[in-house]
Design a protein around this motif. Structure first.
Motif, PDB file in Angstrom:
ATOM      1  N   LEU A 753       0.861  -1.168   0.000  1.00  0.00           N
ATOM      2  CA  LEU A 753       0.000   0.000   0.000  1.00  0.00           C
ATOM      3  C   LEU A 753       0.906   1.228   0.000  1.00  0.00           C
ATOM      4  O   LEU A 753       1.735   1.364   0.910  1.00  0.00           O
ATOM      5  CB  LEU A 753      -0.911  -0.011   1.240  1.00  0.00           C
ATOM      6  N   ASN A 754       0.766   2.067  -0.968  1.00  0.00           N
ATOM      7  CA  ASN A 754       1.662   3.218  -1.119  1.00  0.00           C
ATOM      8  C   ASN A 754       3.123   2.830  -0.972  1.00  0.00           C
ATOM      9  O   ASN A 754       3.920   3.508  -0.327  1.00  0.00           O
ATOM     10  CB  ASN A 754       1.312   4.305  -0.085  1.00  0.00           C
ATOM     11  N   GLY A 755       3.420   1.664  -1.522  1.00  0.00           N
ATOM     12  CA  GLY A 755       4.815   1.222  -1.513  1.00  0.00           C
ATOM     13  C   GLY A 755       5.233   0.477  -0.266  1.00  0.00           C
ATOM     14  O   GLY A 755       6.323  -0.091  -0.220  1.00  0.00           O
ATOM     15  N   GLN A 756       4.372   0.473   0.761  1.00  0.00           N
ATOM     16  CA  GLN A 756       4.706  -0.212   2.012  1.00  0.00           C
ATOM     17  C   GLN A 756       4.052  -1.578   2.058  1.00  0.00           C
ATOM     18  O   GLN A 756       2.899  -1.721   1.671  1.00  0.00           O
ATOM     19  CB  GLN A 756       4.195   0.596   3.223  1.00  0.00           C
ATOM     20  N   LYS A 757       4.768  -2.535   2.572  1.00  0.00           N
ATOM     21  CA  LYS A 757       4.199  -3.863   2.708  1.00  0.00           C
ATOM     22  C   LYS A 757       3.169  -3.872   3.838  1.00  0.00           C
ATOM     23  O   LYS A 757       3.393  -3.318   4.910  1.00  0.00           O
ATOM     24  CB  LYS A 757       5.308  -4.880   3.017  1.00  0.00           C
ATOM     25  N   VAL A 758       2.043  -4.481   3.598  1.00  0.00           N
ATOM     26  CA  VAL A 758       0.982  -4.608   4.606  1.00  0.00           C
ATOM     27  C   VAL A 758       0.581  -6.071   4.609  1.00  0.00           C
ATOM     28  O   VAL A 758       0.432  -6.670   3.547  1.00  0.00           O
ATOM     29  CB  VAL A 758      -0.235  -3.743   4.230  1.00  0.00           C
ATOM     30  N   VAL A 759       0.414  -6.629   5.800  1.00  0.00           N
ATOM     31  CA  VAL A 759      -0.057  -8.020   5.881  1.00  0.00           C
ATOM     32  C   VAL A 759      -1.478  -8.005   6.424  1.00  0.00           C
ATOM     33  O   VAL A 759      -1.739  -7.469   7.500  1.00  0.00           O
ATOM     34  CB  VAL A 759       0.870  -8.873   6.772  1.00  0.00           C
ATOM     35  N   LEU A 760      -2.386  -8.573   5.651  1.00  0.00           N
ATOM     36  CA  LEU A 760      -3.798  -8.577   6.054  1.00  0.00           C
ATOM     37  C   LEU A 760      -4.146  -9.925   6.659  1.00  0.00           C
ATOM     38  O   LEU A 760      -3.740 -10.963   6.144  1.00  0.00           O
ATOM     39  CB  LEU A 760      -4.699  -8.327   4.846  1.00  0.00           C
ATOM     40  N   GLN A 761      -4.929  -9.861   7.724  1.00  0.00           N
ATOM     41  CA  GLN A 761      -5.396 -11.095   8.355  1.00  0.00           C
ATOM     42  C   GLN A 761      -6.820 -11.371   7.891  1.00  0.00           C
ATOM     43  O   GLN A 761      -7.619 -10.453   7.751  1.00  0.00           O
ATOM     44  CB  GLN A 761      -5.354 -10.965   9.876  1.00  0.00           C
ATOM     45  N   PRO A 762      -7.152 -12.625   7.702  1.00  0.00           N
ATOM     46  CA  PRO A 762      -8.512 -12.966   7.255  1.00  0.00           C
ATOM     47  C   PRO A 762      -9.560 -12.434   8.218  1.00  0.00           C
ATOM     48  O   PRO A 762      -9.393 -12.500   9.447  1.00  0.00           O
ATOM     49  CB  PRO A 762      -8.511 -14.504   7.259  1.00  0.00           C
ATOM     50  N   GLY A 763     -10.602 -11.876   7.655  1.00  0.00           N
ATOM     51  CA  GLY A 763     -11.757 -11.483   8.456  1.00  0.00           C
ATOM     52  C   GLY A 763     -11.601 -10.204   9.238  1.00  0.00           C
ATOM     53  O   GLY A 763     -12.554  -9.729   9.855  1.00  0.00           O
ATOM     54  N   THR A 764     -10.451  -9.578   9.164  1.00  0.00           N
ATOM     55  CA  THR A 764     -10.292  -8.341   9.931  1.00  0.00           C
ATOM     56  C   THR A 764     -10.019  -7.171   8.982  1.00  0.00           C
ATOM     57  O   THR A 764      -9.483  -7.350   7.891  1.00  0.00           O
ATOM     58  CB  THR A 764      -9.111  -8.439  10.926  1.00  0.00           C
ATOM     59  N   ALA A 765     -10.414  -6.019   9.484  1.00  0.00           N
ATOM     60  CA  ALA A 765     -10.177  -4.817   8.694  1.00  0.00           C
ATOM     61  C   ALA A 765      -8.851  -4.205   9.100  1.00  0.00           C
ATOM     62  O   ALA A 765      -8.569  -4.081  10.293  1.00  0.00           O
ATOM     63  CB  ALA A 765     -11.306  -3.819   8.918  1.00  0.00           C
ATOM     64  N   THR A 766      -8.048  -3.861   8.128  1.00  0.00           N
ATOM     65  CA  THR A 766      -6.771  -3.214   8.430  1.00  0.00           C
ATOM     66  C   THR A 766      -6.858  -1.757   7.991  1.00  0.00           C
ATOM     67  O   THR A 766      -7.141  -1.466   6.834  1.00  0.00           O
ATOM     68  CB  THR A 766      -5.636  -3.918   7.662  1.00  0.00           C
ATOM     69  N   GLU A 767      -6.637  -0.877   8.911  1.00  0.00           N
ATOM     70  CA  GLU A 767      -6.671   0.550   8.605  1.00  0.00           C
ATOM     71  C   GLU A 767      -5.270   1.082   8.386  1.00  0.00           C
ATOM     72  O   GLU A 767      -4.365   0.790   9.158  1.00  0.00           O
ATOM     73  CB  GLU A 767      -7.288   1.329   9.771  1.00  0.00           C
ATOM     74  N   VAL A 768      -5.097   1.852   7.371  1.00  0.00           N
ATOM     75  CA  VAL A 768      -3.778   2.456   7.146  1.00  0.00           C
ATOM     76  C   VAL A 768      -3.941   3.950   6.924  1.00  0.00           C
ATOM     77  O   VAL A 768      -4.807   4.360   6.164  1.00  0.00           O
ATOM     78  CB  VAL A 768      -3.079   1.803   5.939  1.00  0.00           C
TER      79      VAL A 768
END
Lengths: 768, 768
Positions: A753-768
């Motif tokens: 995201l915008n060049g940064q690595k983000v790790v998403l977990q199933p079923g949860t919302a990740t805010e950046v």
């Protein structure tokens, strides 16, 4: 432009007030379809004013004579007309024996039409004062069932307002129809049987030449004041027509309703001898369920489509309406159920263009279906071209190529070239490139390599062979050149060294060589099979490589830009901004002669290449080319604004990106090109989707991973979209403040995201 | 190729032996005409085998729909079809009640056809064995009267050979005809009246849309064994047909003859209500004279044409036959009597191309008529264009030009553009140049300047204005360029900077500026009138001059040649000699796509410019350009070999010049382009005349004087031609040893022969 005519609404297309001048354009805008069939929003009751009648069945066409002044070798042998099918929606309505016809009413009040996109139905309501002074309220609801795709349903309600009245309905079937665009009023249908059986009726007809057998059918029933009326209709059959008469004395303020189920059974799906039985069977299912239950089922079917494909926009209802209008029509046109069908440029909303498959499918349509449906749908679109490979090889042969070189048709129904306008389509050989690009794009997005050894590599070999043979060596330039082509910008014909064409030709060859190596390394059996079948030798691939390595690209040292084609700088370079507005659109105001020698660009051409191959160029290069070419671009192709919107967003020119977005998403709603009467621009609607997801959302696939670079137009509070990435459902919600990513999958997923690595977990919302 | 089929003969075209495969091509070759009407050499009796029926009336056409896939602004609004007129030549022939039809005869012996060019008649004779075993000898003689140009005559003789026989003739008129090239079997004629009166019959019909009223008529009589038979025929009339039945018991070896006079009266020449009376009047004249007297008159009329226009060739009967065939057809097509007519590319021998006037008239036709007729005939051809100036200005307006710019149509009947094939004709704006060149050429040859102040200057101003507006300034080249044109070589479409077009554009402007000055100096009243009418100002002419002065010409420094167009050197420069013969003619073997990007040239393009403007270039330059371009030239235009023959002769390449001469003069006789079935190439026949007079004879006009530079092909003993130069008749006889010049004039005349001044005395032959 038609701005502000359609009422802004998040989920519906609405018009209010009856305007005879708008009937034909609204017939386009309010069109309905279910992937298997579709129809313009023609009135059920007779209408004597200007109208463009159209009802279409997927895959049913007519090979009409191609109109050219003088036949020349290599011209397509026919023009595949999208054929207007027998009509089943008609209901003649009589009030005290005078026919209801909005064109002759003395007043039409409270006229309203709604295309409810959320639930997939069309409704028209009005109060009409007839010449006989009777005033009646009418409400007609209609939909084409997504669940039972051979059938549609109409609920036609009449309420006398000015006194009691005899209400007479004559629902009918009519196969005495023509196309608006017949060459010389030719008939395309041969009616073989007209049957009437109680409340059911059937017309058997087949298309001439192609012999698609069809049965058009209906079954009706009557209701008065909420109660079913058991009435055996009077039956009348004619040579190409059958009607049933129902009569109901109706008290002032009470409502008489006619329910009509109708549709088509077709020999593409049934044995020709069993079409009437098949019709009876589908009618049984529909009438057993009944109108209201079918309508509910329709809403559910659409809910599940929207669940995956909806894009929300907060704070800008017109933008919201625009994107939903686009997504709605894409789903009405193609559902991915039937691999013999494709995405016609006008879908089921008009006749223009003919054929069902253009390069639009690969260049614009694929990403939408790939991301919002199961990846098998995208694979079906690719397989469609694999199935046509032999025809593409034949097509190339007709033009003088050999050794298995394949030139895919610019327009097709069954793999054969079938267009009607050589000066544009004939030389648009760049289409071959988009078909190869789609293979690359499919694998990039889905990670499903299996298509390439199974089918794609053969397609790529045919295409590479074509480019190798089509290029010729210029002794003068000491480079390979490609002469006599038309690029994506159709306002140039028969030019030399169209940069986009040369670029994609080189890329196709290199990509094919890479895939050959990859298949050799990883799928040796397939490799043996394919090289055996195609008789491909290293000597041949060496020759391809030479062409790719020494391809010529027109370039201006002085300006530091690639030239759209040889000689582009010789034009009078007056920008669109300096062009008198009265001269626009130039395709309506100028002679073709003048357009051809002008610098004006119909749609992205060099920039289309920068879109496809963005990683090959720096952002500075993009900016330079965008700044040079966009000012000459008139965007008179529906396929133009979306690409420009994506590139403007990438260049962080959000005002421009937003303007292009509105133009692509509301192209038809606001009738930018003054031609919506003829039908909608279906394939460009997929481009609209891209302009949000790839443009504003900045979605890309890089090194097998998703990445986003979100931007938001200042007019919006937030927007969201969902994608299916390799069986993981990702919801992306972007607001001015943050991006929220929600993953619906079994395992975690990393992305950038915008060049940064983000790790998403199933079923949860990740805010950046 | 059809070589050796037509029997070599100095004065006649002859075929021997009946070959069904040759019927259509012979129908073209043996066509007859008299300037006002003409017809293919269809059989009088019914023929059920493949045939192309055609009878045409000068100036009568039908504005058919132009066939394009997609209409665009500026396209011509209709295609003017050369319309097949009602037929009057038909005679059903029955022998013992079995119909004579060469297609079903069990044997056809001693079949011979002759087109006698010296006397202007056509004759067919044969002995047919019919399915009923009857053997009959038939001789049918036919001509279209040059003296009485509304009428033609047939003498149809039948002699039973195998026993006595009942001979029945049903001469008829038929207006139920169509064109071979109708779009969708449309009918072009509306028959309004069918009349039968004793031995006369009439059909009144008018063309749809254009409403040319016509009366087709006939009158017949019977003769048996040399004696007139007074027989009132049985009359039968149908909706579009009328026939008269004559029956004659005929003894073995005796001859029954049917005489039939027929033809057309047309509303172009008579009041519509008086067509039948006019027909009766012309029939009275014809029947009073009788067939044999009319035939004698015909021979006299042709004798006087040949007296002036004949070219003799000694020692080469095929070459002799070829040139006479060309001169004969030119005189059959256009006599110069009617200034509303022109020289259609197929004359009265077929339908193809449509329209009657192309740039062929100015570029190829004018010199022939100017030299072999009174100069008023040439002036009529020029005036034809002056009469169309307003239409040419309208035509330019439709394409976006203004201020009185004139673009003459590529194809026309009445001054309006009316072609059917945009990709070629649309952009062939060079035609405008040929029209200006014809003005220059007319004055150069005739010395009659009066046309320019009277009419020509206005035409020139319109044309100069067009070129000024059509050129655009290239910032890149710092020159004026002309983009998006098709040059004379129609195997290139939509190219930039076609050298020929740019060159003639510049010349047109300069020539117009010169004439403006000349008219200003010598004809000040005309000058005031014209500049007033056209609102021409010095500011405007200054702008023209800038365009002419700074015109760009594509040139290769490396090769030292002007390039046919930008980018020509990027092509794969494989010469025609290195092209597989099986690939020829490329317009039949290759796709259009392939032709366009190939280097192959259909007809002289750069060399056409060198032909028109030969004094602007040195002989070395000519040689260089000839050597570069001719090897790429496939000569698939009928207009190509003549120009090349002239230039090869100038370069003293006599073998090549002779080969080109045979090709141009026997193009149709030997069917070089495998299409003679469709009709003859009339306009190129004038080019054949030029290839002798200008090519071998080396005739030029320099400084108001004739000059000759004679050469002779080694195959010839001698040749001779006559020209009318400013009312002096000069006969030129050239043999290997000497040139003999004979002057028929009142005063002496000086000219240059091989660069030497020669003074000719009236009435005496001068040997050099």
């Amino acid at each position: 432009m038609n701005q502000d005519y359609i009422i802004a609404d998040a989920w519906s297309i609405i018009e209010e007030g009856f305007d005879k001048e708008r009937v034909k354009s609204s017939e386009s805008l309010f069109s309905i379809g279910n992937g298997a069939m579709g129809q313009r929003a023609n009135f059920e009751e007779n209408y004597s004013g200007p109208t463009f009648q159209g009802s279409y069945i997927g895959g049913v066409y007519y090979p009409d004579k191609t109109r050219v002044g003088w036949w020349k070798n290599g011209y397509p042998e026919y023009f595949a007309k999208v054929i207007n099918a027998p009509s089943w929606i008609g209901i003649q309505v009589f009030i005290n024996d005078e026919e209801l016809d909005l064109n002759s009413c003395t007043a039409v009040d409270n006229y309203k039409r709604e295309l409810n996109m959320k639930e997939g139905w069309h409704r028209r309501s009005f109060e009409a004062t007839m010449p006989n002074k009777m005033k009646v309220a009418v409400r007609a609801t209609r939909f084409l069932s997504m669940a039972l795709d051979e059938v549609g349903a109409i609920k036609y309600e009449v309420t006398p307002l000015s006194g009691d009245a005899k209400v007479k309905f004559i629902p009918y079937l009519d196969s005495g129809i023509t196309n608006e665009d017949t060459n010389w009023d030719d008939k395309f249908w041969n009616t073989t049987e007209v049957l009437s059986e109680g409340s059911q009726a059937f017309i058997k007809a087949h298309t001439m030449k192609t012999h698609f057998d069809t049965c058009t059918f209906m079954e009706c029933s009557l209701e008065y004041d909420g109660n079913k009326v058991d009435q055996k209709p009077e039956e009348r059959t004619e040579e190409k027509w059958v009607g049933h008469t129902y009569t109901q004395e109706t008290a002032q303020g009470k409502t008489t309703v006619l329910y009509k189920f109708g549709g088509y059974t077709v020999s593409r799906n049934h044995k020709p001898g069993e079409l009437v039985d098949a019709a009876k069977s589908v009618l049984r299912q529909a009438t057993t369920a009944g109108f209201e239950a079918m309508l509910k089922q329709q809403a559910e079917a659409w809910a599940s489509i929207w669940e995956m494909s909806d894009i929300t926009i907060e704070g800008d209802v017109k933008a919201q309406q625009g994107i939903r209008f686009n997504i709605f029509h894409l789903n009405q046109t193609y559902t991915g159920k039937d691999s013999r069908l494709n995405i016609g440029p006008k879908g089921f909303t008009g006749e223009k263009y003919g054929g069902s498959t253009y390069w639009d499918t690969e260049a614009y349509g694929l990403p939408f279906y790939m991301s919002t449906k199961d990846q098998l749908v995208a694979r079906k679109l690719l397989k469609y071209r694999y199935n046509h490979l032999e025809k593409a090889i034949e097509n190339a042969k007709k033009l003088g190529f050999n050794n298995g070189a394949a030139l895919y048709p610019m327009v097709t129904m069954n793999g054969e070239e079938c267009h009607n306008e050589w000066e544009i389509t004939f030389e648009e050989i760049h289409r071959n490139g988009a078909i190869a690009y789609a293979i690359y794009n499919y694998y990039r997005y889905t990670g499903d390599y299996s298509y390439i050894p199974e089918m794609g590599l053969e397609v790529l070999i045919g295409i590479a062979r074509f480019w190798h043979q089509r290029a010729s060596f210029s002794e003068h330039k000491q480079k390979y050149v490609i002469l006599g082509v038309t690029g994506p910008n159709e306002y140039e014909n028969n030019v030399n060294n169209n940069w986009y064409t040369n670029y994609i030709a080189k890329w196709c060859i290199n990509y094919t060589l890479e895939q050959l190596q990859k298949v050799k390394d990883g799928y040796s059996e397939d490799y043996e099979r394919i090289t055996g079948k195609t008789k491909l030798s290293p000597t041949e691939t060496e020759k391809w490589k030479k062409v790719a390595d020494q391809m010529y690209f027109p370039y201006s040292e002085e300006k530091g830009i690639y030239l759209q084609q040889d000689g582009f700088l010789d034009k009078e370079l007056i920008t669109v901004a300096d062009l008198d507005k009265k001269q626009r659109p130039i395709n309506q105001k100028w002679s073709w002669d003048r357009i051809l020698r002008s610098p004006y660009i119909k749609q992205a051409d060099v920039l289309q290449g920068f879109y496809f191959f963005e990683d090959h160029f720096t952002e500075e290069e993009l900016e330079k080319h965008f700044d040079f070419y966009e000012p000459f671009t008139v965007h008179e192709s529906s396929l133009s604004p979306c690409v420009h919107s994506i590139q403007a967003a990438k260049l962080d020119r959000m005002e421009q990106a937003y303007a292009f977005y509105l133009r692509t998403s509301r192209l038809d709603l606001d009738d930018y090109n003054k031609e919506v009467e003829e039908g909608l621009h279906i394939t460009s609607m997929a481009g609209t989707w891209m302009s949000i997801v790839e443009g504003f959302g900045g979605m890309r696939i890089r090194n097998d991973k998703l990445s986003f670079n979100p931007r938001i137009p200042k007019q919006w509070k937030s927007y969201s979209f969902k994608i299916n990435f390799r069986d993981r459902i990702l919801k992306v919600h972007i607001s001015k403040e943050r991006t929220v990513l929600t993953l619906d999958a079994k395992e975690e997923m990393s992305l950038r995201l915008n060049g940064q690595k983000v790790v998403l977990q199933p079923g949860t919302a990740t805010e950046v």
